[in-house]
Enzyme design. Structure first.
Site, mmCIF file in Angstrom:
data_model
loop_
_atom_site.group_PDB
_atom_site.id
_atom_site.type_symbol
_atom_site.label_atom_id
_atom_site.label_comp_id
_atom_site.label_asym_id
_atom_site.label_seq_id
_atom_site.Cartn_x
_atom_site.Cartn_y
_atom_site.Cartn_z
ATOM 1 C CB CYS A 79 15.475 -2.728 -0.113
ATOM 2 S SG CYS A 79 15.649 -0.975 0.260
ATOM 3 C CB CYS A 91 15.718 -1.348 3.358
ATOM 4 S SG CYS A 91 14.773 -0.584 2.038
ATOM 5 C CG ASP A 92 16.899 -5.028 4.585
ATOM 6 O OD1 ASP A 92 16.401 -4.395 5.538
ATOM 7 O OD2 ASP A 92 16.216 -5.680 3.771
HETATM 8 C C1 LIG Z 1 11.498 -6.463 2.578
HETATM 9 C C2 LIG Z 1 11.487 -4.952 2.474
HETATM 10 C C3 LIG Z 1 12.116 -4.195 3.439
HETATM 11 C C4 LIG Z 1 12.094 -2.808 3.363
HETATM 12 N N1 LIG Z 1 12.712 -2.101 4.341
HETATM 13 C C5 LIG Z 1 12.661 -0.756 4.303
HETATM 14 C C6 LIG Z 1 13.262 0.017 5.335
HETATM 15 O O1 LIG Z 1 13.846 -0.523 6.275
HETATM 16 N N2 LIG Z 1 13.172 1.371 5.245
HETATM 17 C C7 LIG Z 1 12.537 2.006 4.209
HETATM 18 O O2 LIG Z 1 12.465 3.230 4.181
HETATM 19 N N3 LIG Z 1 11.979 1.288 3.202
HETATM 20 C C8 LIG Z 1 12.018 -0.067 3.225
HETATM 21 N N4 LIG Z 1 11.461 -0.790 2.205
HETATM 22 C C9 LIG Z 1 10.839 -0.058 1.085
HETATM 23 C C10 LIG Z 1 9.451 0.437 1.502
HETATM 24 O O3 LIG Z 1 8.723 -0.655 2.010
HETATM 25 C C11 LIG Z 1 8.720 1.050 0.336
HETATM 26 O O4 LIG Z 1 9.498 2.078 -0.223
HETATM 27 C C12 LIG Z 1 7.383 1.624 0.767
HETATM 28 O O5 LIG Z 1 6.613 0.653 1.411
HETATM 29 C C13 LIG Z 1 6.609 2.181 -0.415
HETATM 30 O O6 LIG Z 1 5.402 2.660 0.065
HETATM 31 P P1 LIG Z 1 4.127 2.826 -0.878
HETATM 32 O O7 LIG Z 1 3.066 3.373 0.004
HETATM 33 O O8 LIG Z 1 4.488 3.547 -2.093
HETATM 34 O O9 LIG Z 1 3.762 1.353 -1.374
HETATM 35 P P2 LIG Z 1 3.645 -0.061 -0.690
HETATM 36 O O10 LIG Z 1 4.198 -0.117 0.670
HETATM 37 O O11 LIG Z 1 4.164 -1.001 -1.706
HETATM 38 O O12 LIG Z 1 2.076 -0.255 -0.566
HETATM 39 C C14 LIG Z 1 1.300 -0.427 -1.718
HETATM 40 C C15 LIG Z 1 -0.128 -0.634 -1.285
HETATM 41 O O13 LIG Z 1 -0.968 -0.643 -2.436
HETATM 42 C C16 LIG Z 1 -1.894 -1.697 -2.338
HETATM 43 N N5 LIG Z 1 -2.305 -2.063 -3.708
HETATM 44 C C17 LIG Z 1 -1.556 -2.531 -4.727
HETATM 45 N N6 LIG Z 1 -2.322 -2.749 -5.804
HETATM 46 C C18 LIG Z 1 -3.582 -2.386 -5.443
HETATM 47 C C19 LIG Z 1 -4.836 -2.385 -6.112
HETATM 48 N N7 LIG Z 1 -4.977 -2.791 -7.389
HETATM 49 N N8 LIG Z 1 -5.930 -1.977 -5.429
HETATM 50 C C20 LIG Z 1 -5.843 -1.535 -4.139
HETATM 51 N N9 LIG Z 1 -4.680 -1.511 -3.473
HETATM 52 C C21 LIG Z 1 -3.572 -1.946 -4.118
HETATM 53 C C22 LIG Z 1 -1.164 -2.790 -1.592
HETATM 54 O O14 LIG Z 1 -2.078 -3.689 -0.976
HETATM 55 C C23 LIG Z 1 -0.398 -1.947 -0.569
HETATM 56 O O15 LIG Z 1 -1.200 -1.699 0.544
HETATM 57 C C24 LIG Z 1 11.456 -2.173 2.274
HETATM 58 C C25 LIG Z 1 10.828 -2.935 1.283
HETATM 59 C C26 LIG Z 1 10.829 -4.311 1.385
HETATM 60 C C27 LIG Z 1 10.127 -5.134 0.318
#
Ligand SMILES: Cc1cc2nc3c(=O)[nH]c(=O)nc-3n(C[C@H](O)[C@H](O)[C@H](O)COP(=O)(O)OP(=O)(O)OC[C@H]3O[C@@H](n4cnc5c(N)ncnc54)[C@H](O)[C@@H]3O)c2cc1C
Length: 332
Positions: A155, A158-159
């Site tokens: 990302c 992000c980084d």
């Molecule tokens: C290494 C890294 C660094 C990042 N740094 C930043 C940053 O500094 N700033 C920033 O804004 N964004 C950052 N991001 C991006 C950010 O993490 C994501 O945009 C954000 O987490 C998305 O949120 P979400 O709730 O949509 O999904 P996610 O955070 O992906 O959460 C998905 C959830 O769904 C659950 N899940 C999946 N499948 C199932 C299922 N079948 N049944 C039940 N639960 C399920 C998982 O367990 C998880 O809890 C980073 C991403 C990564 C990988």
């Protein structure tokens, strides 16, 4: 963290089928990233008594990173795991019922939406909020895992800031790679764009941008085979023109290695019922979190091929809870 109770299966002697012990809830949230927890905060405060299942990765993608510097409200930055702990505590403060479990199948064929967790626990919900996120694709190198958070990132938004004035590489040849390379070029001294083929898949506009940015160097027909460095990434080993007579090993010195080869939205379980794009991102009605099934909403990265940030995920989690609340009040 609550664990759900074991199933109590009973025999229905009338139709000779197993009757499952089905739990009925108003609002079910699937996923515990910023989108899921934010939806839980809003849904609890609206008295929807949400039940949230965390999935395998409790806290979502941010639990795999160290510093989060761009989430508003944390002027000194915060670690990803701590931030997600804060989200969870805030949701629990208003009574969200947070449980561990993975959605393994769904039945959205009637107004009462059924979701099965861990193949044995069925919940029937009036409204379902899907917030299952997306998973970045990696090349599959051992060294990617070794240097995760120490020079390897999926990302740039992000980084990228951590590599200001440094040299980095971006892997990929599509629009995302072109965008990330251009973004990083505004921060870094030099950006190598590592492209497997001799053409870019990116749109013409993005290609032009990349080709006209002085500090981006495209390494055509190169593939990464390894990363090296003592306390983090210091360089990458590449193969140029693999499996041809011209094949050669190339080493580049870099401080950061950015993957931009796509994401897999975690939508497989829902695809039988929900419309998705060709990659698998759940389609929502523009400006809302509504899917093609009434009462089923999608928030966060699972429906967002564009932004994929914690703050945008949290924002759409809020929208999903409000959309769900309005839907439920119309049902009454
Ligand atoms: C290494 C890294 C660094 C990042 N740094 C930043 C940053 O500094 N700033 C920033 O804004 N964004 C950052 N991001 C991006 C950010 O993490 C994501 O945009 C954000 O987490 C998305 O949120 P979400 O709730 O949509 O999904 P996610 O955070 O992906 O959460 C998905 C959830 O769904 C659950 N899940 C999946 N499948 C199932 C299922 N079948 N049944 C039940 N639960 C399920 C998982 O367990 C998880 O809890 C980073 C991403 C990564 C990988």
């Amino acid at each position: 963290m609550d664990t759900f109770k074991p199933l109590n299966l009973q025999k229905d002697t009338n139709n000779n089928q197993d009757i499952q012990n089905i739990e009925k809830v108003k609002c079910l949230i699937i996923g515990s990233g910023p989108a899921g927890y934010t939806a839980a905060i809003y849904a609890s405060r609206a008295n929807l008594k949400p039940v949230l299942y965390t999935g395998l990765q409790m806290g979502g993608q941010l639990t795999t990173t160290t510093e989060v510097d761009n989430y508003p409200g944390y002027p000194d930055g915060i670690t990803g795991p701590k931030m997600m702990e804060d989200f969870k505590n805030q949701a629990e403060r208003f009574g969200a019922d947070i449980r561990f479990g993975i959605a393994t199948s769904v039945d959205f064929s009637s107004r009462k939406h059924r979701v099965t967790f861990d193949d044995n626990k069925i919940l029937e919900a009036d409204a379902v909020i899907i917030a299952t996120g997306a998973t970045a694709k990696y090349l599959g190198l051992e060294s990617e895992a070794k240097y995760a958070g120490m020079g390897v990132s999926a990302c740039a938004t992000c980084d990228g800031f951590f590599y200001k004035g440094k040299d980095v590489a971006v892997v990929g040849g599509g629009d995302t790679a072109a965008e990330e390379a251009t973004y990083l070029a505004g921060l870094c001294r030099k950006v190598y764009l590592i492209v497997r083929r001799d053409v870019l898949r990116a749109s013409k506009v993005m290609q032009d941008k990349v080709l006209n940015t002085a500090n981006i160097e495209i390494l055509w027909e190169h593939q990464t085979v390894d990363l090296y460095g003592e306390n983090g990434v210091e360089g990458a080993t590449l193969i140029r023109k693999k499996a041809t007579v011209e094949e050669e090993i190339v080493k580049i010195k870099i401080d950061g290695f950015f993957l931009a080869i796509g994401h897999n939205p975690n939508s497989e379980v829902f695809q039988q019922y929900l419309h998705t794009d060709k990659v698998g991102y759940i389609k929502t009605v523009p400006g809302t979190t509504k899917t093609n099934i009434a009462g089923v909403f999608a928030a966060g990265d699972v429906q967002d091929p564009n932004y994929r940030q914690a703050v945008t995920a949290a924002g759409s989690g809020c929208m999903a809870a409000i959309d769900a609340e309005r839907y439920l009040s119309e049902l009454k």
